[in-house]
Design an enzyme around this catalytic site. Structure first.
Site, mmCIF file in Angstrom:
data_model
loop_
_atom_site.group_PDB
_atom_site.id
_atom_site.type_symbol
_atom_site.label_atom_id
_atom_site.label_comp_id
_atom_site.label_asym_id
_atom_site.label_seq_id
_atom_site.Cartn_x
_atom_site.Cartn_y
_atom_site.Cartn_z
ATOM 1 N N HIS A 1 6.893 -34.513 -32.710
ATOM 2 C CA HIS A 1 5.674 -33.814 -33.149
ATOM 3 C C HIS A 1 4.971 -34.466 -34.340
ATOM 4 O O HIS A 1 4.546 -33.781 -35.283
ATOM 5 C CB HIS A 1 5.994 -32.355 -33.460
ATOM 6 C CG HIS A 1 6.356 -31.520 -32.259
ATOM 7 N ND1 HIS A 1 5.908 -31.805 -30.987
ATOM 8 C CD2 HIS A 1 7.143 -30.399 -32.129
ATOM 9 C CE1 HIS A 1 6.389 -30.892 -30.144
ATOM 10 N NE2 HIS A 1 7.140 -30.043 -30.805
ATOM 11 N N GLU B 1 2.930 -25.975 -24.132
ATOM 12 C CA GLU B 1 2.229 -27.007 -24.894
ATOM 13 C C GLU B 1 1.586 -27.982 -23.911
ATOM 14 O O GLU B 1 2.275 -28.777 -23.275
ATOM 15 C CB GLU B 1 3.226 -27.733 -25.803
ATOM 16 C CG GLU B 1 3.949 -26.806 -26.756
ATOM 17 C CD GLU B 1 5.341 -27.325 -27.130
ATOM 18 O OE1 GLU B 1 5.445 -28.431 -27.669
ATOM 19 O OE2 GLU B 1 6.327 -26.617 -26.868
ATOM 20 N N HIS C 1 1.092 -25.399 -30.790
ATOM 21 C CA HIS C 1 2.472 -24.955 -30.597
ATOM 22 C C HIS C 1 2.620 -23.448 -30.805
ATOM 23 O O HIS C 1 3.565 -23.003 -31.458
ATOM 24 C CB HIS C 1 3.391 -25.735 -31.547
ATOM 25 C CG HIS C 1 4.784 -25.922 -31.052
ATOM 26 N ND1 HIS C 1 5.597 -24.877 -30.672
ATOM 27 C CD2 HIS C 1 5.524 -27.036 -30.871
ATOM 28 C CE1 HIS C 1 6.772 -25.354 -30.299
ATOM 29 N NE2 HIS C 1 6.760 -26.667 -30.400
HETATM 30 C C1 GLA Z 1 8.991 -28.512 -28.669
HETATM 31 C C2 GLA Z 1 10.150 -29.355 -28.372
HETATM 32 C C3 GLA Z 1 11.353 -28.539 -28.574
HETATM 33 C C4 GLA Z 1 11.402 -27.980 -29.973
HETATM 34 C C5 GLA Z 1 10.210 -27.188 -30.252
HETATM 35 C C6 GLA Z 1 10.195 -26.725 -31.680
HETATM 36 O O1 GLA Z 1 8.829 -27.548 -27.715
HETATM 37 O O2 GLA Z 1 10.139 -29.896 -27.087
HETATM 38 O O3 GLA Z 1 12.480 -29.305 -28.326
HETATM 39 O O4 GLA Z 1 11.435 -29.020 -30.881
HETATM 40 O O5 GLA Z 1 9.072 -27.966 -29.974
HETATM 41 O O6 GLA Z 1 11.406 -26.238 -32.111
#
Ligand code: GLA
Length: 375
Positions: free
Chosen positions: A133, A340, A208
């Site tokens: 991220h 997402e 997110h």
């Molecule tokens: C995304 C990632 C997950 C996790 C979340 C936040 O969805 O794919 O593995 O890191 O963000 O916790």
């Protein structure tokens, strides 16, 4: 008829006439208020968008985080359907990306390494052994410049701008990002992303938000349909193997719609749950329905439309009862789901995945729509 006896029927007529209007004549608005201050004194603002039916979105300039989203249930009662905190500090120190803008590159880059135009780049390993991220200070942790905006038909909105410097978090090129969040009078939250660069760079922007259409409790009874007949299998560090596999006959099959909890127990990953990229049958490039979620308890439904080729469906696996959010609610595993919209994880290292590289002179554009209704 005396004036007095005339007054009552007139008043009644006025009320009858007024009723249908008062039900929908709520003024839409965008208002701004102080939310808090960062440790260095930087003020953080909150924007509140309200549409004509009273749906409310609150979003702050820190991380362009959606802190609150109130939509009606089938009885018309408004409830907050996103996880989050009631003040700034936990967003800075312990948030698992609640409601945040994600960039420069959403999801994982294997071992934080990629090669572009003959040069190898090394990024922060913030989700060992990988980069996640956007790094240590991704777009979820920067302060965005914001101003009130208007969408189609005067719908309330807010525009966020951020310039990510060349080399920030190890990425090449100055990236200028503009995001517009609009709340339409059809109860849609429309997120529009735009970006330009002065050097080749990977870009994969998303949001997110953690949704719970009941407002609280687990989401295992929510019925999810995904317009994806394939997904990208991952290794045990959640990096795609490179394969694009059919969902048919696996717990990943949401083509017909099923409760999120139905096959979750058959997944092998720890902590158990969905954290997978689904390859949308639309192929991306044009707005299409990617997912529908329905909560039988509240009657709330969410349709998700995007022009992205993929969606990461995450079932809140890492929530473990250690975070206390708004209204004093302790968040337990599977208390929310994330959808997402994105290009596939680790695309920079997989030439067979749709490219995430933005070139100078090009404009990155992406739109995702969250459409709320009741059944
Ligand atoms: C995304 C990632 C997950 C996790 C979340 C936040 O969805 O794919 O593995 O890191 O963000 O916790």
């Amino acid at each position: 008829m005396t004036p007095r006896s005339l007054a009552l029927p007139l008043l009644t007529a006025a009320l009858v006439l007024a009723a249908p209007f008062s039900a929908k004549a709520m003024q839409s608005s965008t208002t701004q208020s102080p939310y808090g201050k960062l440790p260095d004194g930087t003020p953080i603002e909150q924007y509140t968008l309200t549409n004509e039916s009273g749906v409310t979105l609150k979003v702050i300039t820190y991380g362009a985080i959606i802190t609150e989203l109130r939509v009606p249930d089938r009885s018309g009662a408004f409830g907050d359907i996103v996880l989050g905190f009631d003040k700034l500090e936990p967003y800075e120190t312990k948030s698992p990306y609640f409601g945040a803008a994600i960039g420069r590159v959403g999801n994982r880059i294997a071992r934080g390494r990629f090669t572009l135009d003959g040069k190898t780049y090394s990024l922060a390993i913030n989700n060992a052994p990988n980069h996640l991220h956007g790094g240590l200070r991704g777009f979820d942790k920067v302060v965005w410049k914001a101003e009130a905006a208007k969408g189609p038909n005067g719908a309330p909105g807010v525009t966020f701008r951020y310039t990510s410097a060349d080399g920030e978090e190890g990425y090449p090129g100055t990236l200028s990002v503009t995001m517009t969040y609009v709340l339409t009078n059809a109860n849609e939250l429309v997120l529009h992303y735009q970006a330009t660069t002065d050097k080749d760079t990977p870009v994969n922007l998303t949001n997110h938000s953690y949704f719970n259409l009941s407002g609280r409790g687990d989401i295992l009874g929510h019925v999810l349909r995904l317009a994806a007949s394939r997904f990208t299998p991952v290794d045990d560090t959640l990096i795609p193997t490179g394969a694009i596999a059919p969902v048919a006959g696996t717990p990943m099959d949401f083509m017909e719609g099923k409760p999120i909890g139905r096959d979750l127990g058959r997944l092998a990953n720890k902590p158990q749950g969905y954290d997978h990229n689904f390859v949308l049958d639309s192929g991306g490039g044009h707005l299409a329905l990617a997912a529908s979620v329905y909560d039988p308890a509240s009657g709330r439904a969410l349709d998700l439309l995007t022009d992205q080729p993929g969606v990461q469906f995450y079932s809140g696996n890492f929530l473990d009862g250690t975070l206390t959010g708004k209204y004093g609610v302790v968040y337990q595993q599977h208390d929310a789901f994330c959808l997402e919209t994105q290009h596939f994880p680790d695309s920079v290292n997989h030439p067979n995945f749709p490219s995430t590289i933005l070139h100078p002179g090009q404009v990155y554009r992406s739109t995702t729509i969250y459409r709320f209704s009741v059944r």
